[in-house]
Design a protein around this motif. Structure first.
Motif, PDB file in Angstrom:
ATOM      1  N   VAL A  40      41.075   4.633  -2.659  1.00  0.00           N
ATOM      2  CA  VAL A  40      40.952   4.338  -3.850  1.00  0.00           C
ATOM      3  C   VAL A  40      40.459   2.839  -4.009  1.00  0.00           C
ATOM      4  CG1 VAL A  40      41.708   4.065  -6.503  1.00  0.00           C
ATOM      5  CG2 VAL A  40      42.170   6.231  -5.255  1.00  0.00           C
ATOM      6  N   ALA A  41      41.377   1.922  -3.412  1.00  0.00           N
ATOM      7  CA  ALA A  41      40.806   0.677  -3.313  1.00  0.00           C
ATOM      8  C   ALA A  41      39.457   0.315  -2.845  1.00  0.00           C
ATOM      9  CB  ALA A  41      42.132  -0.309  -2.664  1.00  0.00           C
ATOM     10  N   THR A  42      39.253   0.831  -1.655  1.00  0.00           N
ATOM     11  CA  THR A  42      37.905   0.822  -0.899  1.00  0.00           C
ATOM     12  C   THR A  42      36.900   1.249  -1.811  1.00  0.00           C
ATOM     13  OG1 THR A  42      39.246   0.920   1.144  1.00  0.00           O
ATOM     14  CG2 THR A  42      37.073   1.249   1.553  1.00  0.00           C
ATOM     15  N   PHE A  43      36.941   2.458  -1.993  1.00  0.00           N
ATOM     16  CA  PHE A  43      35.857   2.919  -3.238  1.00  0.00           C
ATOM     17  C   PHE A  43      35.771   2.068  -4.388  1.00  0.00           C
ATOM     18  CE2 PHE A  43      34.969   5.594  -6.815  1.00  0.00           C
ATOM     19  CZ  PHE A  43      33.785   6.321  -6.348  1.00  0.00           C
ATOM     20  N   ILE A  44      36.672   1.625  -4.984  1.00  0.00           N
ATOM     21  CA  ILE A  44      36.316   0.615  -6.057  1.00  0.00           C
ATOM     22  C   ILE A  44      35.827  -0.573  -5.715  1.00  0.00           C
ATOM     23  CG2 ILE A  44      37.416  -0.887  -8.035  1.00  0.00           C
ATOM     24  CD1 ILE A  44      39.712   1.476  -7.920  1.00  0.00           C
ATOM     25  N   THR A  45      36.215  -1.048  -4.639  1.00  0.00           N
ATOM     26  CA  THR A  45      35.412  -2.263  -4.010  1.00  0.00           C
ATOM     27  C   THR A  45      34.034  -2.095  -3.766  1.00  0.00           C
ATOM     28  OG1 THR A  45      37.507  -3.068  -2.853  1.00  0.00           O
ATOM     29  CG2 THR A  45      35.444  -3.939  -2.292  1.00  0.00           C
ATOM     30  N   THR A  46      33.805  -0.823  -3.187  1.00  0.00           N
ATOM     31  CA  THR A  46      32.399  -0.713  -3.055  1.00  0.00           C
ATOM     32  C   THR A  46      31.680  -0.275  -4.127  1.00  0.00           C
ATOM     33  OG1 THR A  46      33.172   0.553  -1.068  1.00  0.00           O
ATOM     34  CG2 THR A  46      30.844   0.875  -1.488  1.00  0.00           C
ATOM     35  N   ILE A  47      32.101   0.330  -5.080  1.00  0.00           N
ATOM     36  CA  ILE A  47      31.404   0.289  -6.526  1.00  0.00           C
ATOM     37  C   ILE A  47      31.328  -0.796  -6.955  1.00  0.00           C
ATOM     38  CG2 ILE A  47      31.773   1.345  -8.691  1.00  0.00           C
ATOM     39  CD1 ILE A  47      30.832   3.498  -6.593  1.00  0.00           C
ATOM     40  N   GLY A  48      32.242  -1.875  -6.914  1.00  0.00           N
ATOM     41  CA  GLY A  48      32.171  -3.134  -7.754  1.00  0.00           C
ATOM     42  C   GLY A  48      31.063  -3.769  -7.255  1.00  0.00           C
ATOM     43  N   PHE A  49      30.950  -3.792  -5.818  1.00  0.00           N
ATOM     44  CA  PHE A  49      29.870  -4.530  -5.169  1.00  0.00           C
ATOM     45  C   PHE A  49      28.589  -4.237  -5.303  1.00  0.00           C
ATOM     46  CE2 PHE A  49      27.006  -5.113  -1.384  1.00  0.00           C
ATOM     47  CZ  PHE A  49      27.078  -6.345  -1.082  1.00  0.00           C
ATOM     48  N   GLY A  50      28.496  -2.820  -5.655  1.00  0.00           N
ATOM     49  CA  GLY A  50      27.067  -2.325  -5.885  1.00  0.00           C
ATOM     50  C   GLY A  50      26.790  -2.618  -7.416  1.00  0.00           C
ATOM     51  N   ILE A  51      27.973  -2.820  -8.562  1.00  0.00           N
ATOM     52  CA  ILE A  51      27.605  -3.159  -9.740  1.00  0.00           C
ATOM     53  C   ILE A  51      27.179  -4.806  -9.821  1.00  0.00           C
ATOM     54  CG2 ILE A  51      28.801  -3.506 -11.927  1.00  0.00           C
ATOM     55  CD1 ILE A  51      30.177  -0.977 -11.301  1.00  0.00           C
ATOM     56  N   HIS A  52      27.969  -5.504  -8.755  1.00  0.00           N
ATOM     57  CA  HIS A  52      27.841  -6.765  -8.792  1.00  0.00           C
ATOM     58  C   HIS A  52      26.473  -7.083  -8.270  1.00  0.00           C
ATOM     59  CE1 HIS A  52      29.508 -11.038  -7.222  1.00  0.00           C
ATOM     60  NE2 HIS A  52      28.587 -11.049  -7.943  1.00  0.00           N
ATOM     61  N   THR A  53      25.912  -6.282  -7.251  1.00  0.00           N
ATOM     62  CA  THR A  53      24.344  -6.589  -6.812  1.00  0.00           C
ATOM     63  C   THR A  53      23.263  -6.455  -7.923  1.00  0.00           C
ATOM     64  OG1 THR A  53      25.228  -5.760  -4.812  1.00  0.00           O
ATOM     65  CG2 THR A  53      22.967  -5.646  -4.975  1.00  0.00           C
ATOM     66  N   VAL A  54      23.664  -5.374  -8.791  1.00  0.00           N
ATOM     67  CA  VAL A  54      22.870  -5.207  -9.783  1.00  0.00           C
ATOM     68  C   VAL A  54      22.784  -6.220 -10.794  1.00  0.00           C
ATOM     69  CG1 VAL A  54      22.593  -3.465 -11.968  1.00  0.00           C
ATOM     70  CG2 VAL A  54      23.043  -2.504  -9.931  1.00  0.00           C
ATOM     71  N   ALA A  55      24.243  -6.871 -11.237  1.00  0.00           N
ATOM     72  CA  ALA A  55      24.132  -8.123 -12.231  1.00  0.00           C
ATOM     73  C   ALA A  55      23.418  -9.135 -11.641  1.00  0.00           C
ATOM     74  CB  ALA A  55      25.681  -8.592 -12.225  1.00  0.00           C
ATOM     75  N   ILE A  56      23.577  -9.296 -10.230  1.00  0.00           N
ATOM     76  CA  ILE A  56      22.617 -10.332  -9.478  1.00  0.00           C
ATOM     77  C   ILE A  56      21.101 -10.240  -9.760  1.00  0.00           C
ATOM     78  CG2 ILE A  56      21.946 -11.349  -7.259  1.00  0.00           C
ATOM     79  CD1 ILE A  56      25.002 -11.066  -6.622  1.00  0.00           C
ATOM     80  N   ILE A  57      20.762  -8.796  -9.579  1.00  0.00           N
ATOM     81  CA  ILE A  57      19.144  -8.472  -9.671  1.00  0.00           C
ATOM     82  C   ILE A  57      18.862  -8.743 -11.149  1.00  0.00           C
ATOM     83  CG2 ILE A  57      17.676  -6.486  -9.779  1.00  0.00           C
ATOM     84  CD1 ILE A  57      19.176  -5.379  -7.570  1.00  0.00           C
ATOM     85  N   PHE A  58      19.736  -8.489 -12.183  1.00  0.00           N
ATOM     86  CA  PHE A  58      19.197  -8.853 -13.494  1.00  0.00           C
ATOM     87  C   PHE A  58      19.264 -10.125 -13.616  1.00  0.00           C
ATOM     88  CE2 PHE A  58      21.282  -4.480 -14.914  1.00  0.00           C
ATOM     89  CZ  PHE A  58      20.161  -3.961 -15.085  1.00  0.00           C
ATOM     90  N   ARG A  59      19.985 -11.043 -13.069  1.00  0.00           N
ATOM     91  CA  ARG A  59      19.854 -12.420 -13.446  1.00  0.00           C
ATOM     92  C   ARG A  59      18.644 -13.098 -12.657  1.00  0.00           C
ATOM     93  NH1 ARG A  59      23.308 -16.417 -16.007  1.00  0.00           N
ATOM     94  NH2 ARG A  59      22.561 -18.442 -14.936  1.00  0.00           N
ATOM     95  N   VAL A  60      18.395 -12.539 -11.502  1.00  0.00           N
ATOM     96  CA  VAL A  60      16.870 -12.831 -10.921  1.00  0.00           C
ATOM     97  C   VAL A  60      15.779 -12.316 -11.850  1.00  0.00           C
ATOM     98  CG1 VAL A  60      15.460 -12.170  -8.933  1.00  0.00           C
ATOM     99  CG2 VAL A  60      17.750 -12.670  -8.680  1.00  0.00           C
TER     100      VAL A  60
END
Length: 272
Positions: A40-60
């Motif tokens: 679960v921890a690994t899954f949440i980390t991976t999902i969080g990384f994907g969401i974080h990447t989206v946040a950076i894309i929106f910032r760009v």
């Protein structure tokens, strides 16, 4: 544009929540030693990384450039680099428990980013260069690698009793030492590029390669610490606790270069 700003803030918040839950879950993994918690921890980390990447894309999209120009943008990019390096290590070696030593660092840096001003300002003239993306991009990868190495080194220094849990979820001390060395070697190459590209950029922006600005000086100190580490590793076969302490001290210098210099030793690199 307001929708983009909202989506960026929402994505950033969700990523921060994901990293917080993941960091806590990895710690709980040690308490209960249940495989499902690690998954679960690994899954949440991976999902969080994907969401974080989206946040950076929106910032760009919002700013029209990569998010490398102020303290908030570098902090969120730094966190992204930490999680990226951790996930690569995890999926390469499958030692789930390493997250308990790395994700709290990602949580702390992301937490620091969350309290910084998030407004977008025009780039100052000195930053209006393509060198910005190479210089700061390599810094993100370098700092992220050093954070993961520090987590591995902390694991080595704390150690744990050898049992079935350690064998399944954590590298043994020798493997931990070796992985830390490999990650540091990568971070060192990136940090070398940071310094070299920074010098070239400084020459074009300020007509000099080096000015002993506080951030330049502390970057050099950090580079020298890791240079000593790698030199002793190559030529003296240096391993164990001394090497692990060097890794931790090196990362403390990284954090001081990133946060301390901006706060205590302002200079031409102090962009807020």
């Amino acid at each position: 544009m307001e929708n983009i700003i909202y989506l960026e803030e929402l994505s950033f918040t969700l990523a921060f929540i994901s990293y917080t839950i993941a960091a806590l879950s990895f710690i709980v993994l040690f308490a209960f030693k249940k495989e499902i918690i690690g998954k679960v921890a690994t899954f949440i980390t991976t999902i969080g990384f994907g969401i974080h990447t989206v946040a950076i894309i929106f910032r760009v999209i919002e700013s029209g450039r990569l998010p490398f120009s102020n303290q908030f943008e570098f902090a969120t990019s730094f966190t992204w680099g930490i999680v990226l390096c951790y996930l690569i290590l995890h999926y390469a070696y499958k030692y789930t428990g390493v997250g308990a030593f790395v994700m709290p660092l990602a949580f702390l840096v992301m937490g620091y980013a969350s309290v910084l001003p998030k407004d977008i300002r025009p780039l100052m003239p000195a930053l209006q260069s393509n060198w910005l993306y190479v210089h700061v991009g390599t810094a993100v990868l370098s700092y992220g690698a050093f954070a993961v190495a520090a987590g591995l080194s902390a694991m080595y220094l704390l150690g744990t009793k050898k049992d079935g849990f350690r064998s399944s979820y954590l590298p043994d001390l020798e493997a931990c030492d070796y992985m830390s060395y490999r990650v540091i070697a990568f971070g060192y190459v990136m940090l070398t590029l940071v310094i070299v590209t920074g010098a070239i950029w400084a020459k074009s922006a300020w007509s000099r390669y080096w000015a002993w600005d506080p951030k330049e000086t502390w970057s050099l100190i950090t580079w020298l610490i890791y240079s000593v580490y790698l030199h002793l590793r190559f030529h003296r076969g240096w391993k164990g606790k001394s090497a692990a302490w060097f890794s931790v001290i090196g990362f403390i210098c990284v954090i001081f270069t990133f946060i301390g210099v901006n706060t205590l030793l302002p200079g031409i690199h102090s962009y807020r």
